[in-house]
Design a protein around this motif. Structure first.
Motif, mmCIF file in Angstrom:
data_model
loop_
_atom_site.group_PDB
_atom_site.id
_atom_site.type_symbol
_atom_site.label_atom_id
_atom_site.label_comp_id
_atom_site.label_asym_id
_atom_site.label_seq_id
_atom_site.Cartn_x
_atom_site.Cartn_y
_atom_site.Cartn_z
ATOM 1 N N PRO A 274 -3.913 -0.305 -0.619
ATOM 2 C CA PRO A 274 -2.512 -0.488 -1.033
ATOM 3 C C PRO A 274 -1.553 0.552 -0.457
ATOM 4 N N THR A 275 -2.047 1.781 -0.261
ATOM 5 C CA THR A 275 -1.167 2.840 0.232
ATOM 6 C C THR A 275 -1.335 3.056 1.730
ATOM 7 N N GLU A 301 7.949 -3.291 -18.640
ATOM 8 C CA GLU A 301 7.972 -3.669 -17.228
ATOM 9 C C GLU A 301 6.574 -4.085 -16.762
ATOM 10 N N ALA A 322 -4.866 -4.633 -7.782
ATOM 11 C CA ALA A 322 -4.847 -3.459 -6.896
ATOM 12 C C ALA A 322 -3.443 -2.873 -6.817
ATOM 13 N N GLY A 323 -2.443 -3.763 -6.716
ATOM 14 C CA GLY A 323 -1.059 -3.301 -6.641
ATOM 15 C C GLY A 323 -0.649 -2.541 -7.885
ATOM 16 N N VAL A 324 -1.078 -3.048 -9.036
ATOM 17 C CA VAL A 324 -0.736 -2.381 -10.299
ATOM 18 C C VAL A 324 -1.392 -0.999 -10.352
ATOM 19 N N ALA A 326 -2.285 0.826 -7.863
ATOM 20 C CA ALA A 326 -1.652 1.711 -6.884
ATOM 21 C C ALA A 326 -0.330 2.261 -7.390
ATOM 22 N N SER A 327 0.408 1.410 -8.075
ATOM 23 C CA SER A 327 1.761 1.816 -8.458
ATOM 24 C C SER A 327 1.799 2.560 -9.777
ATOM 25 N N ALA A 328 0.655 2.580 -10.481
ATOM 26 C CA ALA A 328 0.640 3.282 -11.761
ATOM 27 C C ALA A 328 0.851 4.760 -11.508
ATOM 28 N N LEU B 149 4.162 -5.739 -4.874
ATOM 29 C CA LEU B 149 3.173 -5.165 -5.786
ATOM 30 C C LEU B 149 2.051 -6.152 -6.070
ATOM 31 N N VAL B 150 2.411 -7.404 -6.367
ATOM 32 C CA VAL B 150 1.363 -8.361 -6.716
ATOM 33 C C VAL B 150 0.617 -8.843 -5.477
ATOM 34 N N GLY B 152 -0.726 -6.565 -3.726
ATOM 35 C CA GLY B 152 -1.648 -5.440 -3.566
ATOM 36 C C GLY B 152 -1.092 -4.315 -2.723
ATOM 37 N N ILE B 153 0.225 -4.115 -2.766
ATOM 38 C CA ILE B 153 0.808 -3.017 -1.986
ATOM 39 C C ILE B 153 1.374 -1.964 -2.931
ATOM 40 N N ASP B 154 1.096 -0.723 -2.600
ATOM 41 C CA ASP B 154 1.621 0.399 -3.369
ATOM 42 C C ASP B 154 3.122 0.484 -3.081
ATOM 43 N N ILE B 155 3.954 0.148 -4.058
ATOM 44 C CA ILE B 155 5.386 0.057 -3.749
ATOM 45 C C ILE B 155 6.014 1.420 -3.480
ATOM 46 N N LYS B 156 5.277 2.472 -3.755
ATOM 47 C CA LYS B 156 5.817 3.805 -3.441
ATOM 48 C C LYS B 156 6.017 3.976 -1.933
ATOM 49 N N ILE B 157 5.248 3.206 -1.135
ATOM 50 C CA ILE B 157 5.376 3.395 0.319
ATOM 51 C C ILE B 157 6.686 2.817 0.845
#
Lengths: 479, 387
Positions: A274-275, A301, A322-324, A326-328, B149-150, B152-157
């Motif tokens: 994800p990152t 949210e 996976a996205g969740v 990663a963003s946690a 995000l859904v 599977g991507i880290d939205i911080k990037i």
């Protein structure tokens, strides 16, 4: 009966003033910048004894910050923010609180103290936990050996890193800053700290806000029943919303099937990291799936994504999960302190039958006990006095706030404290989850409460405007 | 000395005799605080409030969630407009057109074109249109983030660089809008308030032949000038003290915390402000007297003196545009005081050396002017305005 109390109060006052004098040269305060705040704030350090029974013994440095009021001329008493966890560092939350508490900050300084064992106040961190890869790691692999290797690296007399000493530090900061009285806001575990503060130093407090309460009577750590309730309400809210019901008609069955499958056999899939974007393995076990859903229940949210994550996972698509993951980012947690306090102040009070009863739920069974059952048997022991467990009956104006959908500190917790406190009011916010006190609506009430000091005379009209819980209806969203 | 006292008494009596003229002279002191409060209230309202915008929606039913988000930001449907504003918003006619295919395109991940139609040249619509644009963009972006995000991507990037701004100004510094206004008004007050007194004491007295009589007495011209100077400067000082104290009180009626600011003047700050402003009152009075004596008629004196007001208004403005200020600007009268006031409002420590230098230079200028006037008054030509 009254005389000994008065004597005690005098002794307490005397020792307090002694403390003030002694701490003057132990306090440093300077202008500084904290992440997320462009304006200059004040950062301070205060020397306190590690063990308050030996004031001249080993010293700890307590780190704190003061977010100055926009208008300091009104000389209103400041509010101290008591962070959650246990194990959250208050100063690290400054950026978010600066925004969230704006209404309060207009006329009041906000004092943030890193609780001993967190942040820059002699942190107790299990470094190993930070290096874990959340995609390949199996929560089930956490063993007593991990815990022991963490304990070996911790420094200091762990028995002194307890809730009562933390409060003594907080009150020492109050005195060193020269405030006769302060107001406090405690969120989550911060409410437990707040209750201890009310018992130890009632004369230091002008008003108390307890947001998402962890009363003394309810041990921290039993989250089975409360998370089941929160999850059930989520499913119910989805079923009552026509579009959500149409998008996810079989959510409960999907969830149950998926959990049963994962219990039998964890799933391993290849995903793009994800990152990093590179190819990586993603291992999904029952514990990982459930604990992710559990943490998603904390906020509105993330809750809005829960039906989608379950539905997609049931269909074999684990990317949303996976996205969740990663963003946690709930902020750094100082796990060493978390375990030190919970394993000594709460878990010993949990009887086997309480564990069994809490595990009897349809959401995550005994999963929320796993970490405690692994770590607590090997954790170094201290025991608080019996006084610690007595209900708090301090007569300071107290506003209690609960989120109706909260998975860890349900409204029933708030009721406990509301019953024992003589001057309190309990507000339950619908369609809100954990620590809704930082929402715009609640902050307005808190600001009003701090001025009036009467929890029963507040403008609660904004409670009716809280939007109904809503959900993401598909991978591209819904209109 | 007795001579001088008598002269000063005479000048002050003259100044205070005409109560109405005196009130006009002090009017700046009374009026400006009101202006400051009114202006800052208006500006805060502009900055903070999000007044209701009424939009003529077409196809609102196709995008209920977006319309809801707009509604939460006080962007409402034209159907809800109150009767009193109906005509206005009907004329403004801001249209938002949502296509029928909104829901389906959203689900399919296609681009959706929502139309915002209005008269963009209409000034009063600039802020509302910006708000609508911002809300739609926020709505769009939040969906975009969730879509990633859904997947599977880290939205911080999505935010590789986060700029952490660190403002080094003192947290105690005063609200910009008020400091700017007050600073300017104080300078103006110093120059304007004593103006009528100075003109009357110079050109006026000459026309009334009082000056002639005065000069016939066995007194030094220097003392005559000094007495006039002090009386006029005193009125100006009185005026700015009123302005300062009234502003300090009046600002309490403005909720500055709405814009995250505050305003307070503590005793040392007021003291320092007065120390830097009183010399200016003297400089202003000296300049005005000089012009007054120089002019041939009362009328001419009045018009010329009015132009002097440009000095305190133009200099601070000019200072704002000078990028790198040479050192001497800190010492020169008016600009020096202007910079010192700026620092005081910002809560910075007072630079006493600079303050002393500019004060000294101001008094040197005053002395120069007084000596020049005293010399000129010895000439009959000047008194008869014959030159």
């Amino acid at each position: 009966m009254t005389t000994p109390w008065k004597c005690l109060a005098v002794v307490a006052l005397a020792s307090l003033s002694g403390l003030t004098k002694a701490s003057e040269d132990k306090l440093t305060l300077e202008d500084c910048h904290l992440d997320g705040i462009s304006q200059q704030v004040e950062c301070g350090k205060l020397q306190v004894p590690e063990n308050y029974q030996y004031p001249t013994g080993d010293q700890l440095t307590i780190n704190f910050a003061v977010l100055p009021a926009i208008d300091r001329n009104q000389n209103k008493e400041p509010i101290m923010f008591l962070a959650g966890g246990p194990g959250q560092a208050a100063v690290s939350l400054a950026g978010g609180l600066y925004q969230a508490f704006n209404e309060v900050r207009k006329t009041r300084d906000i004092i943030l103290v890193d609780q001993r064992g967190t942040g820059k106040s002699h942190p107790l961190q299990c470094e190993d936990d930070l290096e874990l890869d959340p995609y390949t790691y199996m929560p089930e692999a956490y063993t007593a050996a991990n815990v022991k290797s963490c304990i070996d690296k911790l420094e200091g007399d762990l028995s002194q890193f307890n809730s009562e000493n933390a409060i003594r530090d907080f009150d020492a900061v109050r005195a060193a800053l020269g405030h006769e009285k302060i107001a406090i806001y405690g969120g989550s575990y911060g409410t437990r700290a707040g209750l201890v503060y009310m018992r130890l130093f009632p004369e230091s407090l002008s008003a108390v806000v307890l947001d998402s309460v962890g009363p003394i009577e309810v041990p921290i750590g039993l989250f089975g029943k409360s998370s089941e309730r929160s999850f059930n309400m989520l499913i119910e809210n989805c079923q009552q919303d026509t579009s959500c019901q149409q998008a996810y008609p079989n959510l409960r069955q999907q969830f149950n099937q998926l959990i049963a499958q994962l219990e039998k056999q964890p799933v391993t899939i290849d995903i793009a990291h994800p990152t990093l974007g590179s190819k990586t393995e993603f291992l999904v076990s029952r514990a990982k799936f459930l604990s992710t859903i559990f943490t998603m229940l904390y906020g509105m949210e993330t809750r809005s994504l829960v039906p989608l994550v379950i539905d997609q996972a049931a269909k074999g698509n684990f990317s949303p999960l996976a996205g969740v993951i990663a963003s946690a980012g709930m902020g750094e947690m100082y796990v060493g302190l978390t375990l030190n306090i919970v394993c000594n102040e709460d878990i010993p009070k949990v009887t086997p039958s309480m564990f069994t009863e809490d595990a009897n739920n349809s959401f995550n069974g005994n999963l929320s006990h796993f970490a405690w059952n692994t770590a607590c048997p090997v954790w170094p022991q201290y025991r608080p006095s019996e006084d610690f467990y007595q209900p708090v009956t301090t007569d300071v104006a107290t506003l209690i706030i609960s989120g109706d959908l909260d998975p860890v500190t349900p409204p029933s917790n708030g009721e406990y404290s509301n019953k024992t406190l003589p001057n309190s009011k309990h507000i339950i916010m619908k369609d809100s989850s954990h620590t809704p006190g930082v929402s715009a609506c609640a902050i307005k009430m808190i600001a009003e409460f701090l001025d009036k000091k009467n929890p029963n005379d507040l403008d609660e009209s904004c409670l009716a405007d809280i939007p109904k819980e809503s959900f993401m209806l598909g991978l591209n969203g819904g209109a | 000395m007795i001579q001088f006292k008598a002269l000063l008494l005479k000048e002050l009596k003259e100044a205070f005799r005409d109560k109405r003229a005196l009130m006009v002279a002090l009017s700046m002191g009374f009026l400006m605080p009101v202006v400051i409060v009114a202006m800052s209230k208006f500006m805060i309202k502009q900055a903070v409030e999000t007044p209701a915008i009424y939009v003529k929606f077409t196809g609102a039913e196709y995008a209920p969630k977006m319309v809801k988000q707009l509604k939460d930001a006080n962007i409402l449907a034209f159907a809800d407009v109150p009767e009193s504003d109906k005509k206005l918003w009907d004329k403004r006619s801001v249209e938002v057109i949502i296509p029928e295919t909104f829901a389906q395109d959203l689900q399919e991940g296609k681009r959706i074109d929502v139309i915002l139609r209005a008269d963009y040249s209409e000034k009063s619509l600039a802020a509302p249109l910006r708000r609508i644009e911002r809300e739609v963009r926020n709505y769009s972006r939040s969906i975009g983030y969730k879509r990633l995000l859904v997947r599977g991507i880290d939205i911080k990037i999505l935010n590789p660089v986060q700029l952490q701004e660190q403002d080094t100004s003192q947290p105690s510094s005063n609200a910009m809008i008020i400091s700017l206004m007050l600073g300017l008004y104080l300078l103006m007050g110093a120059f304007v308030s004593g103006q009528s007194i100075a003109v009357d004491a110079s050109a006026g007295e000459r026309e009334r032949n009082v000056l002639e009589m005065l000069l016939c007495q066995p007194v030094k011209t220097q003392n005559i000038v000094l007495a006039k100077l002090i009386s006029s400067a005193l009125i100006a000082t009185l005026s700015i003290s009123i302005m300062l104290s009234l502003t300090t009180i009046a600002v309490g009626f403005v909720d500055l915390s709405k814009i995250g600011a505050s305003f307070s003047l503590d005793f040392p700050t007021v003291g320092a402000l007065m120390i830097s402003l009183v010399p200016l009152c003297f400089l202003a009075a000296a300049l005005q007297l000089f012009v007054g004596f120089q002019a041939k008629t009362f009328k001419e004196a009045q018009s010329t003196v009015a132009m002097l007001v440009m000095v305190p208004t133009m200099i601070p403005l000019a200072l704002m545009f000078i990028e790198s200020k040479p050192d001497w600007i800190e010492w020169v009268p008016v600009s020096g005081q202007s910079l010192i006031m700026e620092d005081l409002f910002k809560g910075l420590p007072i630079e006493w050396a600079t303050l002393a230098t500019t004060t000294l230079l101001t008094f040197v200028a005053v002395t120069g002017l007084v000596m020049a006037m005293a010399k000129r008054l010895q000439s009959e030509k000047v008194i008869q305005s014959l030159s």
